[in-house]
Design a protein around this motif. Sequence first.
Motif, PDB file in Angstrom:
ATOM      1  N   UNK A 183       0.829  -1.207   0.000  1.00 56.21           N
ATOM      2  CA  UNK A 183       0.000   0.000   0.000  1.00 56.21           C
ATOM      3  C   UNK A 183       0.866   1.261   0.000  1.00 56.21           C
ATOM      4  N   UNK A 184       1.921   1.268   0.819  1.00 58.78           N
ATOM      5  CA  UNK A 184       2.794   2.445   0.889  1.00 58.78           C
ATOM      6  C   UNK A 184       3.472   2.708  -0.449  1.00 58.78           C
ATOM      7  N   UNK A 185       3.943   1.661  -1.093  1.00 62.12           N
ATOM      8  CA  UNK A 185       4.630   1.816  -2.372  1.00 62.12           C
ATOM      9  C   UNK A 185       3.676   2.313  -3.455  1.00 62.12           C
ATOM     10  N   UNK A 186       2.443   1.820  -3.445  1.00 63.03           N
ATOM     11  CA  UNK A 186       1.482   2.299  -4.443  1.00 63.03           C
ATOM     12  C   UNK A 186       1.141   3.768  -4.197  1.00 63.03           C
ATOM     13  N   UNK A 187       0.981   4.142  -2.937  1.00 56.41           N
ATOM     14  CA  UNK A 187       0.729   5.550  -2.620  1.00 56.41           C
ATOM     15  C   UNK A 187       1.898   6.420  -3.056  1.00 56.41           C
ATOM     16  N   UNK A 199      -4.097   7.636  -2.890  1.00 61.84           N
ATOM     17  CA  UNK A 199      -2.864   7.970  -2.178  1.00 61.84           C
ATOM     18  C   UNK A 199      -3.105   8.078  -0.677  1.00 61.84           C
ATOM     19  N   UNK A 200      -4.065   8.899  -0.277  1.00 65.92           N
ATOM     20  CA  UNK A 200      -4.297   9.094   1.158  1.00 65.92           C
ATOM     21  C   UNK A 200      -4.803   7.821   1.830  1.00 65.92           C
ATOM     22  N   UNK A 201      -5.834   7.135   1.285  1.00 66.23           N
ATOM     23  CA  UNK A 201      -6.249   5.877   1.925  1.00 66.23           C
ATOM     24  C   UNK A 201      -5.137   4.834   1.982  1.00 66.23           C
ATOM     25  N   UNK A 202      -4.334   4.732   0.917  1.00 69.95           N
ATOM     26  CA  UNK A 202      -3.258   3.738   0.908  1.00 69.95           C
ATOM     27  C   UNK A 202      -2.217   4.030   1.979  1.00 69.95           C
ATOM     28  N   UNK A 203      -1.832   5.298   2.129  1.00 66.13           N
ATOM     29  CA  UNK A 203      -0.781   5.591   3.102  1.00 66.13           C
ATOM     30  C   UNK A 203      -1.299   5.451   4.535  1.00 66.13           C
ATOM     31  N   UNK A 247      15.743   0.039   4.266  1.00 64.36           N
ATOM     32  CA  UNK A 247      15.643  -0.569   2.951  1.00 64.36           C
ATOM     33  C   UNK A 247      14.210  -0.868   2.514  1.00 64.36           C
ATOM     34  N   UNK A 248      13.250  -0.758   3.419  1.00 62.25           N
ATOM     35  CA  UNK A 248      11.853  -1.014   3.103  1.00 62.25           C
ATOM     36  C   UNK A 248      10.986   0.027   3.809  1.00 62.25           C
ATOM     37  N   UNK A 249       9.748   0.161   3.353  1.00 61.02           N
ATOM     38  CA  UNK A 249       8.836   1.058   4.050  1.00 61.02           C
ATOM     39  C   UNK A 249       8.562   0.525   5.449  1.00 61.02           C
ATOM     40  N   UNK A 250       8.702   1.417   6.426  1.00 61.62           N
ATOM     41  CA  UNK A 250       8.418   1.138   7.826  1.00 61.62           C
ATOM     42  C   UNK A 250       7.489   2.236   8.325  1.00 61.62           C
ATOM     43  N   UNK A 251       7.167   2.209   9.608  1.00 57.77           N
ATOM     44  CA  UNK A 251       6.331   3.276  10.159  1.00 57.77           C
ATOM     45  C   UNK A 251       6.964   4.641   9.938  1.00 57.77           C
ATOM     46  N   UNK A 297       3.432  10.557   4.472  1.00 59.80           N
ATOM     47  CA  UNK A 297       2.244  11.308   4.863  1.00 59.80           C
ATOM     48  C   UNK A 297       2.557  12.798   4.981  1.00 59.80           C
ATOM     49  N   UNK A 298       3.684  13.122   5.582  1.00 57.51           N
ATOM     50  CA  UNK A 298       4.048  14.530   5.766  1.00 57.51           C
ATOM     51  C   UNK A 298       4.220  15.229   4.422  1.00 57.51           C
ATOM     52  N   UNK A 299       4.890  14.583   3.473  1.00 60.51           N
ATOM     53  CA  UNK A 299       5.091  15.212   2.166  1.00 60.51           C
ATOM     54  C   UNK A 299       3.771  15.362   1.412  1.00 60.51           C
ATOM     55  N   UNK A 300       2.910  14.365   1.509  1.00 62.63           N
ATOM     56  CA  UNK A 300       1.606  14.455   0.844  1.00 62.63           C
ATOM     57  C   UNK A 300       0.788  15.593   1.440  1.00 62.63           C
ATOM     58  N   UNK A 301       0.722  15.648   2.763  1.00 67.95           N
ATOM     59  CA  UNK A 301      -0.093  16.681   3.405  1.00 67.95           C
ATOM     60  C   UNK A 301       0.486  18.082   3.185  1.00 67.95           C
TER      61      UNK A 301
END
Length: 496
Positions: free
Chosen positions: A139-143, A185-189, A203-207, A214-218
């Motif tokens: 989900x994070x990668x798709x967002x 984007x928002x629901x996925x992240x 090396x991978x998406x973590x919290x 989220x910060x960059x999107x917002x």
Amino acid sequence: MKIFDKIRWMLTFSIAMAITVGCESILEVEPESSVSESQFWNSEADANAGVAGIYDAMQGAYSRRYFLWGEMRSDNFDAFGSAENPESLELTSNNLTDQRSSYSSWGDFYQMILRANLAIENIPSIVGGNTDPLLGQAYALRAFVYFDLIRAYGDVPLYLDLISGVNDDIFRSKTSGTEIMNNVVIPDMLKAEELIPIPKDRFRFSLSSVYCLQAEVYMHLGEYALAKEALDKLEALGEFSLVTSPEAFHSLFRREPERSGISTPQETGPELIFSIVFNQDEEPGDGAIYSLFWPGVPSYVVSNELEEKWIETFPIDSASWVAKYPDYTPSTVDEETGATIYGDYHRYLQLIESIKDIGDRRYGKYNLSNYPGSEDDVDIVVYRYAGMLLLKAEAELQMGNSEEAVNLVNRVRSARDLPGISLADYQTTEELHDAILDERQFELLAEGKRWWDLIRTNKAVEIMGPINGQTSETLLFPIWFKHLVDNENLTQTPGY
């Protein structure tokens, strides 16, 4: 060896994926695997391999375009005069064309999206194992990739379902970028945050990297309170800190071949949150950082405008420094003479190519030795703690918390052995905002952030107009002409 040594995902052996988006056409048929989809998605190991495949596609999508999109259209770099490289001339002069696939094609990004869709569709059906974190990464990668497509093109085709054959609805028209942002984007992240428990993993998406996304999107949307909330969560994790020495700063980014004899640590440090990882053993020649920033004959050099701003902000001669900062003496000294080195040593003086004149100089954030570009496997630093602190400073300022904004800037300044700023130095909020953006420009040079900063703050025309005639009509990127030929439902980006 880096992350994918043991779990590298090969489509031809692991999963039937008949349709994918490639570089030469909007959609291309790939050979089907002898392993059916139903046979593949059966275990946590399968899910791990499937998600590794998304990261694998991410390398191809972003290796060069990450910087062509986020860096080279800004005031950070100029085209090097003697290189006569059409790409660099087009990007730096605001003469983009739909004939240049290096910055106008999107095929590799849809490869990444379709792999993410496969994982999102199939991982929930796996019984047993701890697959929620893997689903969260998908989900994070798709967002992440849809966010970049929206920033680059505005409206783009939307694929959330699986594409399994040529009879599917392949050639789609554009979907509104606003709709994709709100519904994907928002629901996925947010879903990624819910599913991923791991606080950090470079090396991978973590919290931590989900909070950065989220910060960059917002911030892009002007939702400053939500951006601050995400960055507060990042800080609450307590996993990151600022480096305080020039050597440690360079070690965050630097990767040289073994024969260079460099003995200092490379690509390591407590500021690194998430990087796109490259490995010479796995993807020889896939890296692009060396060819962009440190080749023998560069196509891009640090701009006159940036160097002049840097020296004006942090003078490099003692008289000018003392006149501007009488109460602060940098701690860095010349090893041979013992004399104080004035200026921004961490981020500028130790990394700029000093033997050449301003306007002709390479920037050595990642390399200071020369080697064949085919050996490049330097990681792309996507999220870094200092950058997030400065983003939070912007959010605080926009919410009326000017003192906290100044404090955040000064945390970074202190770590870089530089004098702090004072709220009294700025007559207006706009002046302080410009100072924060300048600090981000200095701190994040060659990290693919500056153009997006100019876009989200509506300063691209103001800054770039006097430099290259940038107008509001061409802030997006053109779509590669072959995508339009292949898909008659597409229309060119407005302005091109």
